[in-house]
Design a protein around this motif. Structure first.
Motif, PDB file in Angstrom:
ATOM      1  N   TYR A   1       0.834  -1.202   0.000  1.00 14.43           N
ATOM      2  CA  TYR A   1       0.000   0.000   0.000  1.00 14.43           C
ATOM      3  C   TYR A   1       0.871   1.256   0.000  1.00 14.43           C
ATOM      4  N   TRP A   2       1.925   1.226   0.801  1.00 13.31           N
ATOM      5  CA  TRP A   2       2.828   2.381   0.875  1.00 13.31           C
ATOM      6  C   TRP A   2       3.466   2.657  -0.488  1.00 13.31           C
ATOM      7  N   ASN A   3       3.924   1.612  -1.162  1.00 11.40           N
ATOM      8  CA  ASN A   3       4.500   1.779  -2.499  1.00 11.40           C
ATOM      9  C   ASN A   3       3.477   2.358  -3.468  1.00 11.40           C
ATOM     10  N   SER A   4       2.237   1.850  -3.394  1.00 14.49           N
ATOM     11  CA  SER A   4       1.188   2.358  -4.270  1.00 14.49           C
ATOM     12  C   SER A   4       0.897   3.822  -3.983  1.00 14.49           C
ATOM     13  N   TYR A   5       0.879   4.178  -2.681  1.00 15.97           N
ATOM     14  CA  TYR A   5       0.625   5.571  -2.320  1.00 15.97           C
ATOM     15  C   TYR A   5       1.714   6.485  -2.861  1.00 15.97           C
ATOM     16  N   LEU A   6       2.988   6.114  -2.690  1.00 12.94           N
ATOM     17  CA  LEU A   6       4.088   6.947  -3.165  1.00 12.94           C
ATOM     18  C   LEU A   6       4.031   7.124  -4.677  1.00 12.94           C
ATOM     19  N   HIS A   7       3.692   6.038  -5.377  1.00 13.74           N
ATOM     20  CA  HIS A   7       3.592   6.120  -6.835  1.00 13.74           C
ATOM     21  C   HIS A   7       2.486   7.077  -7.261  1.00 13.74           C
ATOM     22  N   ASN A   8       1.310   6.944  -6.640  1.00 13.03           N
ATOM     23  CA  ASN A   8       0.187   7.819  -6.988  1.00 13.03           C
ATOM     24  C   ASN A   8       0.452   9.261  -6.580  1.00 13.03           C
ATOM     25  N   GLU A   9       1.069   9.444  -5.429  1.00 17.20           N
ATOM     26  CA  GLU A   9       1.384  10.807  -4.981  1.00 17.20           C
ATOM     27  C   GLU A   9       2.321  11.502  -5.970  1.00 17.20           C
ATOM     28  N   GLN A  10       3.338  10.772  -6.449  1.00 21.37           N
ATOM     29  CA  GLN A  10       4.283  11.367  -7.388  1.00 21.37           C
ATOM     30  C   GLN A  10       3.603  11.714  -8.707  1.00 21.37           C
ATOM     31  N   GLU A  11       2.734  10.830  -9.186  1.00 18.09           N
ATOM     32  CA  GLU A  11       2.006  11.125 -10.419  1.00 18.09           C
ATOM     33  C   GLU A  11       1.124  12.355 -10.274  1.00 18.09           C
ATOM     34  N   LEU A  12       0.379  12.436  -9.183  1.00 18.04           N
ATOM     35  CA  LEU A  12      -0.497  13.578  -8.954  1.00 18.04           C
ATOM     36  C   LEU A  12       0.313  14.860  -8.762  1.00 18.04           C
ATOM     37  N   PHE A  13       1.438  14.750  -8.075  1.00 18.48           N
ATOM     38  CA  PHE A  13       2.291  15.919  -7.876  1.00 18.48           C
ATOM     39  C   PHE A  13       2.831  16.437  -9.197  1.00 18.48           C
ATOM     40  N   ASP A  14       3.259  15.512 -10.071  1.00 17.45           N
ATOM     41  CA  ASP A  14       3.761  15.925 -11.388  1.00 17.45           C
ATOM     42  C   ASP A  14       2.659  16.606 -12.204  1.00 17.45           C
ATOM     43  N   GLU A  15       1.450  16.059 -12.146  1.00 21.32           N
ATOM     44  CA  GLU A  15       0.340  16.677 -12.876  1.00 21.32           C
ATOM     45  C   GLU A  15       0.030  18.063 -12.314  1.00 21.32           C
ATOM     46  N   ALA A  16       0.029  18.185 -10.978  1.00 25.81           N
ATOM     47  CA  ALA A  16      -0.231  19.487 -10.369  1.00 25.81           C
ATOM     48  C   ALA A  16       0.881  20.479 -10.683  1.00 25.81           C
ATOM     49  N   THR A  17       2.117  20.003 -10.697  1.00 25.50           N
ATOM     50  CA  THR A  17       3.244  20.875 -11.039  1.00 25.50           C
ATOM     51  C   THR A  17       3.109  21.414 -12.451  1.00 25.50           C
ATOM     52  N   GLU A  18       2.743  20.534 -13.378  1.00 22.45           N
ATOM     53  CA  GLU A  18       2.564  20.960 -14.769  1.00 22.45           C
ATOM     54  C   GLU A  18       1.447  21.995 -14.885  1.00 22.45           C
ATOM     55  N   GLN A  19       0.320  21.741 -14.225  1.00 22.52           N
ATOM     56  CA  GLN A  19      -0.811  22.667 -14.329  1.00 22.52           C
ATOM     57  C   GLN A  19      -0.522  23.980 -13.601  1.00 22.52           C
ATOM     58  N   HIS A  20       0.072  23.889 -12.415  1.00 28.67           N
ATOM     59  CA  HIS A  20       0.364  25.100 -11.640  1.00 28.67           C
ATOM     60  C   HIS A  20       1.351  25.998 -12.379  1.00 28.67           C
ATOM     61  N   SER A  21       2.438  25.405 -12.874  1.00 32.44           N
ATOM     62  CA  SER A  21       3.438  26.209 -13.574  1.00 32.44           C
ATOM     63  C   SER A  21       2.873  26.800 -14.860  1.00 32.44           C
ATOM     64  N   ARG A  22       1.978  26.065 -15.532  1.00 30.56           N
ATOM     65  CA  ARG A  22       1.370  26.584 -16.751  1.00 30.56           C
ATOM     66  C   ARG A  22       0.455  27.773 -16.436  1.00 30.56           C
ATOM     67  N   LEU A  23      -0.344  27.656 -15.366  1.00 30.38           N
ATOM     68  CA  LEU A  23      -1.217  28.767 -14.990  1.00 30.38           C
ATOM     69  C   LEU A  23      -0.416  29.978 -14.540  1.00 30.38           C
ATOM     70  N   TYR A  24       0.670  29.741 -13.804  1.00 28.04           N
ATOM     71  CA  TYR A  24       1.510  30.846 -13.339  1.00 28.04           C
ATOM     72  C   TYR A  24       2.186  31.541 -14.522  1.00 28.04           C
ATOM     73  N   ALA A  25       2.734  30.726 -15.453  1.00 26.79           N
ATOM     74  CA  ALA A  25       3.361  31.304 -16.636  1.00 26.79           C
ATOM     75  C   ALA A  25       2.337  32.035 -17.495  1.00 26.79           C
ATOM     76  N   MET A  26       1.097  31.531 -17.513  1.00 22.89           N
ATOM     77  CA  MET A  26       0.051  32.152 -18.312  1.00 22.89           C
ATOM     78  C   MET A  26      -0.209  33.598 -17.866  1.00 22.89           C
ATOM     79  N   GLN A  27      -0.144  33.836 -16.550  1.00 20.21           N
ATOM     80  CA  GLN A  27      -0.374  35.190 -16.054  1.00 20.21           C
ATOM     81  C   GLN A  27       0.710  36.146 -16.535  1.00 20.21           C
TER      82      GLN A  27
END
Length: 302
Positions: free
Chosen positions: A208-234
């Protein structure tokens, strides 16, 4: 996890294929006294060293460990300092284990092949392996032995002795290669066993811990991409007056020559205060300047 096993298997297969191509197209023993050893060891060791460095460089954990070196030990109390050291050592061992896959594969395959080892140590074979000891000086004996990896350079009367020496060297090389594989396999297995024995988690909890770390990293990467895109957009919107993909754009901003010069050139990470940085020249301009100047309605003739 399965992803790590698959990744290591792919790295090993690519290393084996690369070694075969490398040997076929580039390896050619010089068959000269003093050069065989350097040439053979260079083909054995240098590619393995390069693969080790590449293994370290391609692992994200390496850069996480290096770039976070200050945070590992700053403001850490004495009881937690030892725990932090253990954690750093554990991560470093994990990184090293991943990085060793390619160089160990290279060494094992080249040793099993036998050509590199035969080239490197042929001139150091004891004289009694000749079968018949010719009455020659030690330097001449070394010169003759150094030619053994090159069949065309060996005198006809020493062809049989040459074949025996090459068979002996290939035997030694292949045994060393299989011993290396056995040592690595046993070491990896025992390491996993020890890590599992000392783990505070049960088997299912660990999965479960391995699965959580994997999902957390994927979600973090997606959020990083969206956050940086919105910030750059401004910042892009402030400079041009619109952002790509906008519908019903009424007007666009015409940047001045000074503004173009302000965002052009080499961009370095610039520290603004204790907590914030400017990521680019456009970012720096957007934080400092007001978006005044000339605007042009797009339904007008320029």
């Amino acid at each position: 996890g399965k992803e790590v096993v698959i990744a290591n298997a792919i790295i090993a297969m690519l290393t084996i294929g690369g070694q075969q191509l490398f040997s076929f197209f580039t390896f050619s023993c010089p068959c000269h006294v003093g050069q065989n050893l350097i040439y053979g060891l260079a083909f054995l060791g240098v590619p393995a060293l390069i693969l080790l460095i590449v293994g370290y460089a391609l692992n994200n954990q390496t850069w996480r460990l290096v770039m976070g070196k200050r945070s590992h030990f700053e403001r850490v109390s004495s009881p937690n300092w030892l725990l932090k050291c253990k954690l750093v050592c554990f991560v470093l061992c994990s990184i090293t284990g991943r990085a060793l896959v390619a160089p160990v594969t290279w060494l094992a395959v080249t040793l099993i092949n036998g050509s590199y080892y035969s080239c490197a140590v042929s001139e150091y074979v004891p004289v009694h392996y000749y079968g018949a000891a010719p009455n020659v000086t030690a330097s001449e004996r070394s010169r003759i032995l150094a030619t053994f990896p090159c069949r065309q350079l060996v005198p006809p009367e020493l062809t049989r002795a040459r074949d025996e020496v090459i068979l002996l060297l290939r035997y030694q090389s292949q045994v060393a290669g299989w011993l290396l594989i056995a040592v690595v396999v046993i070491t990896v297995f025992l390491s996993y066993c020890l890590a599992s024995c000392f783990s505070p988690l049960s088997f299912l909890h660990f999965r479960y811990w391995n699965s959580y770390l994997h999902n957390e990293q994927e979600l973090f990467d997606e959020a990083t991409e969206q956050h940086s895109r919105l910030y750059a957009m401004q910042n892009v919107r402030k400079f041009f007056g619109f952002v790509p993909g906008s519908e019903n754009v009424k007007e666009i901003r015409i940047p001045s020559l000074r503004e173009w010069q302000a965002i052009s050139g080499l961009a370095f990470l610039k520290r603004v205060d204790q907590e914030h940085y400017d990521y680019s020249l456009l970012h720096d301009w957007a934080l400092k300047e007001r978006a005044s100047g000339k605007y042009l309605r797009i339904d007008e003739d320029p």
